[in-house]
Design an enzyme around this catalytic site. Sequence first.
Site: not given
Ligand code: PMP
Length: 293
Positions: A54, A153, A186
């Site tokens: 990623r 990200k 989210e």
């Molecule tokens: N959404 C956002 C905006 C995030 O920053 C994160 C990670 N902290 C997540 C969702 C969760 O993703 P992951 O399971 O890959 O940590």
Amino acid sequence: MSDSQKIWLDGEIVDQAEAKVSVFDHGLLYGDGVFEGIRFYNGRVFRLEEHVERLFLSAKAILLKMLWTESEVCDIVRDTIRANGLVDGYVRLVVTRGSGGLGLNPYLCPKPSMFCIAASIQLYPEEYYAKGLELVTCSTRRPSHATLSPQIKSLNYLNNIMAKAECVQAGAMEGLMLNDEGTVAECTGDTIFIVKNGVVITPKITDGALDGITRAVIFELCERLEIEIIEDTITRYDVYTADESFLTGTAAEVIPVVKVDDRSIGDGMPGEVFKELLTAFREEAASTGVEIG
Ligand code: PMP
């Protein structure tokens, strides 16, 4: 965090006090860069390849040419953890655009910088895994794919930070973020799931959710446990009237939600599907992963 922390920075493991980036780095000047948060449990790095993949996809999307291969980056993460003598904790892996002039042009930054920090983390106090979180809806919206892909990200988390400030002001630890259509994207730093009539539902990536690594683990676990799981567009009404809700994230793991905008979710207690998934997640985290070595 101790002062004697060892940091991997541009090819060397250095003491924390020596781990410095330039004030001309565009990561600092513009939030121009990408990052990952990764967990390690019991001497193994959880979903390491997925996180590194990623990171490379985020870098590609912002035209940032990585100086290391994916397999080298996996080794860098393991080396950093080892240098700090840790067996359980959290890694922050950051790639910045590097130094350039005081203009936006990324092509004028010849060399990206990368650093890796291995530390311990506790995002939510343990009691919330038993009693659940309360959420509020933030008025700050997730940007659309046409503005800035929520799948990148990037080091520019101001959108999420402004939403997080709203949560704090409202006395909540997390908050729902909607997209431009007003449907659920989210949370500020976590993926949201609801459970309705035994079906686990999470917003589609195209609705503004990050393609979460923990989200993917939940899909795997549901399949294994024969729990139906789907991606769908969900509204706040769907969240308010769900039987259960929970959040996932690398730092949060799997945590229940019991109230949203003052509406109790289900009976206001962490649900059975959540409990089953938390147990399965903890087993998966403790028993799989890439050996630190
Ligand atoms: N959404 C956002 C905006 C995030 O920053 C994160 C990670 N902290 C997540 C969702 C969760 O993703 P992951 O399971 O890959 O940590």
